[in-house]
Design a protein around this motif. Structure first.
Motif, PDB file in Angstrom:
ATOM      1  N   SER A   1      60.421  31.030  30.630  1.00 50.51           N
ATOM      2  CA  SER A   1      61.788  31.557  30.604  1.00 50.51           C
ATOM      3  C   SER A   1      62.286  31.929  32.000  1.00 50.51           C
ATOM      4  CB  SER A   1      61.858  32.785  29.694  1.00 50.51           C
ATOM      5  OG  SER A   1      61.047  33.836  30.205  1.00 50.51           O
TER       6      SER A   1
ATOM      7  N   ASP B   1      70.657  30.239  30.328  1.00 49.71           N
ATOM      8  CA  ASP B   1      71.426  30.072  29.100  1.00 49.71           C
ATOM      9  C   ASP B   1      72.615  29.160  29.362  1.00 49.71           C
ATOM     10  OD1 ASP B   1      73.278  31.577  30.490  1.00 49.71           O
ATOM     11  OD2 ASP B   1      72.886  33.426  29.391  1.00 49.71           O
TER      12      ASP B   1
ATOM     13  N   PHE C   1      67.454  34.496  31.426  1.00 48.01           N
ATOM     14  CA  PHE C   1      67.157  35.221  30.191  1.00 48.01           C
ATOM     15  C   PHE C   1      66.657  36.617  30.512  1.00 48.01           C
ATOM     16  CE2 PHE C   1      66.468  30.823  28.503  1.00 48.01           C
ATOM     17  CZ  PHE C   1      67.543  30.853  27.617  1.00 48.01           C
TER      18      PHE C   1
ATOM     19  N   ASP D   1      65.894  38.581  25.259  1.00 47.78           N
ATOM     20  CA  ASP D   1      65.847  37.145  24.964  1.00 47.78           C
ATOM     21  C   ASP D   1      64.407  36.660  24.915  1.00 47.78           C
ATOM     22  OD1 ASP D   1      68.809  36.472  25.157  1.00 47.78           O
ATOM     23  OD2 ASP D   1      68.458  37.406  27.112  1.00 47.78           O
TER      24      ASP D   1
ATOM     25  N   MET E   1      62.277  35.416  21.571  1.00 43.59           N
ATOM     26  CA  MET E   1      61.643  34.102  21.565  1.00 43.59           C
ATOM     27  C   MET E   1      60.152  34.229  21.268  1.00 43.59           C
ATOM     28  SD  MET E   1      62.312  30.813  22.130  1.00 43.59           S
ATOM     29  CE  MET E   1      61.233  30.377  20.807  1.00 43.59           C
TER      30      MET E   1
ATOM     31  N   LEU F   1      70.091  32.080  22.570  1.00 45.18           N
ATOM     32  CA  LEU F   1      68.854  31.300  22.651  1.00 45.18           C
ATOM     33  C   LEU F   1      69.009  29.927  22.014  1.00 45.18           C
ATOM     34  CD1 LEU F   1      66.082  33.950  21.874  1.00 45.18           C
ATOM     35  CD2 LEU F   1      66.345  32.649  23.987  1.00 45.18           C
TER      36      LEU F   1
ATOM     37  N   PHE G   1      64.927  26.892  23.733  1.00 43.48           N
ATOM     38  CA  PHE G   1      64.505  27.507  22.476  1.00 43.48           C
ATOM     39  C   PHE G   1      63.735  26.512  21.616  1.00 43.48           C
ATOM     40  CE2 PHE G   1      65.312  28.238  17.970  1.00 43.48           C
ATOM     41  CZ  PHE G   1      64.863  29.529  17.818  1.00 43.48           C
TER      42      PHE G   1
END
Length: 484
Positions: A279, A284, A290, A294, A298, A360, A366
């Motif tokens: 990440s 995004d 993120f 977030d 996840m 996400l 994602f």
């Protein structure tokens, strides 16, 4: 079998009893019992030396047992009993039944089971770890004091070899799965504390932690505890040696706990570091990095998906209820997070989780992460289960492989030819198994004897070899009307 008999019906004891001196009778019988116990203990080892030697059996009556249970002799009685394949205590009182059971329970530290059908068996049933009462002509006292009740003694075979073994395996899986899924979930937060300097910052939202065991991973493990079967009931009775796997604690020991713990640690590392490191280079749809919530959402999504899929890997038999429970638990998580991050956070004044899942799911990160993380986390479990089954199989796995094609060959010509070579009892059992199941509104010995099958068979155009007790239709049974 080589029988060791300790009886009060000997000429020497009768001679002492005829004198009528109770003190002398008690002293003499105690000495006789002590002498015979020592003699049999010295004699027993010689039968263990030869591999083809006979099995040993101890027979003792109530009068001698009264003295053998005294503190000075009970250790000798227990030692001799444990060296015998069978011990018969005849003409004993209810108290002596309970004393013998407690002697084995506490002295040998063994799991004990008592079974009886009358009031004189109540103390023995209550003294054992597991008590079984038979509802029969002796009344209901034994049943009311027992842990399990059966209608006839023959049902003990199914209770132990089938349902007892299934229950043991299911309980082991349920306990180990609860340990595994909570350890994997908790350690993911533990690794997070290293990055925060143990500041106390939480990794998951409070609602995630509260509902993890209650909703998102609750139902699948219940389904496993209810429906999982490694082999069928007929194979369980065909191979009674499988029952010893439970006696040896093969599915719940330190090694099994260590294996589950190792995989939980490995998966928690994958959940946290795979998600957090990947990440850091992702953005995004607005080009922003993120944030904490977030990443935690996840990671929690991967945890829920992985631990539910891991449950399917531990099942020996998978039914539609397994798919419904596992798929439903994952769907419930997504429904919750959509509602929680989109609506409920406004009412709770929680701006941290607002619109998180929508942000996400608007990125390819994602979907790639949701695919790769469960695969990477479950890869070690998959390899271990494969190697274990190929090279170090359990006994039930060998039986599974030996009979894996049985269900596919039920209607083949070969199976029809084998039916012609069945014994009369096997042919009768096979014919009875094809009959529609009859429902009884009563229970107990009088209503559960196997004397109704041949009558019902004629109602459905099937022939079942009759037996002597097949003389009338059971009044308490409801039979379906013959189709026109």
């Amino acid at each position: 079998m080589k029988q060791f008999i300790i009886s009060s019906e000997t000429d020497a004891i009768r001679e002492v009893e005829e004198r009528g001196d109770q003190t002398e009778i008690a002293r003499f019988m105690k000495e006789e019992v002590k002498k015979q116990l020592k003699q049999f203990l010295d004699e027993a080892p010689q039968y263990f030396c030869s591999p083809s030697g006979p099995k040993l059996a101890l027979v003792i009556d109530g009068k001698c047992l009264m003295y053998a249970l005294e503190p000075s002799l009970r250790i000798m009685l227990l030692t001799l009993s444990l060296n015998c394949s069978s011990v018969v205590c005849c003409r004993v009182s209810p108290l002596q039944k309970a004393q013998v059971t407690s002697l084995v329970k506490k002295g040998a530290r063994k799991i004990t089971l008592s079974i009886g059908d009358g009031a004189n068996d109540v103390s023995m049933i209550q003294a054992a770890h597991i008590g079984i009462g038979i509802s029969g002509l002796e009344g209901m006292q034994a049943v009311m004091a027992s842990d399990f009740a059966i209608a006839q003694f023959r049902f003990l075979e199914d209770l132990l070899l089938v349902h007892g073994r299934w229950s043991y395996i299911r309980l082991c899986k349920v306990v180990m799965y609860f340990f595994y899924k909570n350890l994997a979930f908790t350690l993911t937060q533990f690794w997070f504390t290293f990055g925060t300097g143990f500041s106390g910052q939480r990794f998951y939202d409070d609602w995630f932690q509260s509902l993890y065991n209650v909703i998102f991973t609750a139902l699948p493990v219940v389904i496993v505890g209810l429906f999982d079967q490694d082999i069928s009931s007929s194979l369980s009775k065909k191979y009674p040696e499988l029952y010893k796997e439970g006696v040896r604690n093969m599915f719940f020991n330190r090694r099994i706990v260590a294996i589950w713990a190792c995989f939980a640690v490995y998966q928690s590392l994958v959940f946290f570091y795979f998600v957090s490191l990947s990440s850091s280079t992702s953005r995004d749809s607005d080009g922003k990095m993120f944030g904490l919530w977030d990443v935690s959402t996840m990671a929690f999504t991967c945890v829920v998906v992985t631990v539910n899929l891991r449950l399917l890997m531990m099942c020996n038999s998978i039914t539609r209820w397994h798919y419904i429970s596992v798929g439903g638990s994952i769907i419930v998580w997504f429904v919750f997070i959509f509602v929680y991050s989109g609506i409920m956070t406004r009412f709770d004044r929680n701006d941290n989780m607002f619109w998180v899942i929508y942000v996400l799911m608007s990125t390819s990160y994602f979907y790639v992460t949701l695919l790769l993380v469960p695969v990477a986390a479950l890869l070690g479990d998959f390899l271990y289960l494969g190697v274990q089954r190929w090279f170090f199989p359990y006994d039930y796995q060998i039986v599974q492989e030996s009979h894996k094609d049985d269900a596919d060959n039920i209607n083949t010509p070969d199976s029809q030819e084998t039916k012609e070579h069945l014994t009369p009892d096997e042919a009768r059992s096979n014919a009875i198994s094809q009959l529609p199941k009859e429902v009884s509104k009563h229970s107990g010995f009088a209503f559960d004897s196997p004397g109704y099958e041949s009558f019902f068979a004629t109602q459905f155009g099937k022939y079942v070899p009759p037996k002597a007790w097949d003389v009338a239709r059971r009044a308490s049974m409801k039979s379906k009307s013959k189709p026109k």
